[in-house]
Design a protein around this motif. Structure first.
Motif, PDB file in Angstrom:
ATOM      1  N   GLY A  77     -16.089   9.926 -26.244  1.00 14.95           N
ATOM      2  CA  GLY A  77     -16.651   9.093 -26.297  1.00 14.95           C
ATOM      3  C   GLY A  77     -15.442   8.089 -26.569  1.00 14.95           C
ATOM      4  N   ARG A  78     -14.758   8.449 -27.197  1.00 16.60           N
ATOM      5  CA  ARG A  78     -12.436   8.404 -26.818  1.00 16.60           C
ATOM      6  C   ARG A  78     -11.424   8.233 -26.054  1.00 16.60           C
ATOM      7  N   ALA A  79     -12.215   9.033 -25.011  1.00 10.39           N
ATOM      8  CA  ALA A  79     -11.826   9.625 -23.954  1.00 10.39           C
ATOM      9  C   ALA A  79     -12.459   8.160 -23.140  1.00 10.39           C
ATOM     10  N   TYR A  80     -13.657   7.517 -23.388  1.00  5.07           N
ATOM     11  CA  TYR A  80     -13.907   7.036 -22.298  1.00  5.07           C
ATOM     12  C   TYR A  80     -13.834   5.700 -22.289  1.00  5.07           C
ATOM     13  N   LEU A  81     -13.334   4.851 -23.422  1.00  4.42           N
ATOM     14  CA  LEU A  81     -12.614   3.543 -24.003  1.00  4.42           C
ATOM     15  C   LEU A  81     -11.383   3.868 -23.455  1.00  4.42           C
ATOM     16  N   LEU A  82     -10.790   4.504 -22.802  1.00  2.33           N
ATOM     17  CA  LEU A  82      -9.461   4.956 -22.176  1.00  2.33           C
ATOM     18  C   LEU A  82      -9.341   4.795 -20.975  1.00  2.33           C
ATOM     19  N   THR A  83     -11.256   5.679 -20.398  1.00  4.16           N
ATOM     20  CA  THR A  83     -10.925   5.855 -18.847  1.00  4.16           C
ATOM     21  C   THR A  83     -12.084   4.676 -18.113  1.00  4.16           C
ATOM     22  N   VAL A  84     -11.860   4.058 -18.726  1.00  5.53           N
ATOM     23  CA  VAL A  84     -13.130   2.595 -18.078  1.00  5.53           C
ATOM     24  C   VAL A  84     -12.384   2.005 -17.310  1.00  5.53           C
ATOM     25  N   ASN A 103      -6.252  -0.562 -30.375  1.00  3.37           N
ATOM     26  CA  ASN A 103      -7.005  -0.415 -31.947  1.00  3.37           C
ATOM     27  C   ASN A 103      -7.490  -2.108 -32.265  1.00  3.37           C
ATOM     28  N   PHE A 104      -7.198  -2.777 -31.951  1.00  8.89           N
ATOM     29  CA  PHE A 104      -7.694  -3.929 -31.993  1.00  8.89           C
ATOM     30  C   PHE A 104      -8.996  -4.122 -31.569  1.00  8.89           C
ATOM     31  N   VAL A 105      -8.955  -3.726 -30.860  1.00  5.85           N
ATOM     32  CA  VAL A 105     -10.743  -3.686 -30.662  1.00  5.85           C
ATOM     33  C   VAL A 105     -11.383  -2.957 -31.390  1.00  5.85           C
ATOM     34  N   LEU A 106     -11.313  -1.589 -31.665  1.00  5.14           N
ATOM     35  CA  LEU A 106     -11.884  -0.436 -32.421  1.00  5.14           C
ATOM     36  C   LEU A 106     -11.937  -0.479 -33.310  1.00  5.14           C
ATOM     37  N   ARG A 119      -9.328   7.167 -35.619  1.00  3.01           N
ATOM     38  CA  ARG A 119      -7.218   7.665 -36.507  1.00  3.01           C
ATOM     39  C   ARG A 119      -6.996   6.264 -34.766  1.00  3.01           C
ATOM     40  N   PRO A 120      -6.054   5.812 -35.128  1.00  2.00           N
ATOM     41  CA  PRO A 120      -5.792   5.299 -34.255  1.00  2.00           C
ATOM     42  C   PRO A 120      -5.557   5.975 -32.773  1.00  2.00           C
ATOM     43  N   PHE A 121      -5.668   4.895 -32.087  1.00  2.00           N
ATOM     44  CA  PHE A 121      -5.198   5.243 -30.904  1.00  2.00           C
ATOM     45  C   PHE A 121      -3.031   5.174 -30.431  1.00  2.00           C
ATOM     46  N   THR A 122      -2.549   6.284 -29.664  1.00  2.00           N
ATOM     47  CA  THR A 122      -1.435   6.335 -29.861  1.00  2.00           C
ATOM     48  C   THR A 122      -1.177   5.832 -28.839  1.00  2.00           C
ATOM     49  N   ALA A 123       0.306   5.827 -28.167  1.00  2.00           N
ATOM     50  CA  ALA A 123       0.768   5.271 -26.916  1.00  2.00           C
ATOM     51  C   ALA A 123       0.702   6.532 -26.223  1.00  2.00           C
ATOM     52  N   GLU A 124       1.014   7.622 -26.408  1.00  2.00           N
ATOM     53  CA  GLU A 124       0.279   8.901 -26.151  1.00  2.00           C
ATOM     54  C   GLU A 124      -0.215   9.011 -25.378  1.00  2.00           C
ATOM     55  N   GLU A 125      -1.351   8.945 -25.924  1.00  2.00           N
ATOM     56  CA  GLU A 125      -3.094   9.037 -25.940  1.00  2.00           C
ATOM     57  C   GLU A 125      -3.025   8.194 -24.638  1.00  2.00           C
TER      58      GLU A 125
END
Length: 157
Positions: A77-84, A103-106, A119-125
């Motif tokens: 689910g965490r990956a999904y949020l960044l790949t949609v 992070n604002f969204v989450l 944990r918050p998202f990072t630029a690298e993630e």
């Protein structure tokens, strides 16, 4: 209309009106709005579909308010949020800014749906995940499966 510089009335339309209405009052006699660049970026790039407060009101576009945090319950689910598509193909090309917006969204829009240990998202993630965008011809079906697994995880916490 709002009171502008030197007492003139300024008519705001479209995105400017939406931002002015949300981000706060005119500050101390000057016409400077208290603009948070992360929230402003969300409003400009995401708010048109997901709603200015995360309430889309549409059936195809997911509501974020007090729901989106559930997806962070599973790595999928965490990956999904960044790949949609809305994220992976976003015009927000700066990974650090995208991490802040996500992070604002989450945490802000997700509210009580976001587990306390998230944990918050990072630029690298963001950079890594956006390099592997979701590829499907049936986004609603993929979303439903990811959502069902995240909800099951959240219910077992």
């Amino acid at each position: 209309m709002i009171s502008g510089l030197r007492g003139r009335l300024v008519r705001l339309t479209g995105p400017a009106l939406m931002i002015a209405a949300l981000v706060g009052p005119v500050l101390s006699g000057r016409a400077a709005l208290a603009l948070d660049p992360v929230r402003t970026t969300y409003l400009e790039k995401c708010g048109g579909c997901h709603g200015i407060e995360g309430l889309s009101g549409q059936t195809y576009i997911p509501t974020l308010r007090d729901r989106v945090g559930t997806l962070s319950c599973t790595p999928e689910g965490r990956a999904y949020l960044l790949t949609v598509p809305g994220v992976s193909m976003s015009l927000i090309r700066d990974d650090a800014l995208m991490a802040q917006v996500m992070n604002f969204v989450l945490f802000d829009l997700g509210g009580r749906s976001t587990p306390a240990d998230t944990r918050p998202f990072t630029a690298e993630e963001v950079r890594t995940q956006r390099g592997h965008p979701l590829s499907t011809t049936d986004l609603p079906a993929v979303r439903a499966g990811v959502w069902a697994r995240a909800v099951a995880c959240a219910n077992h916490r």
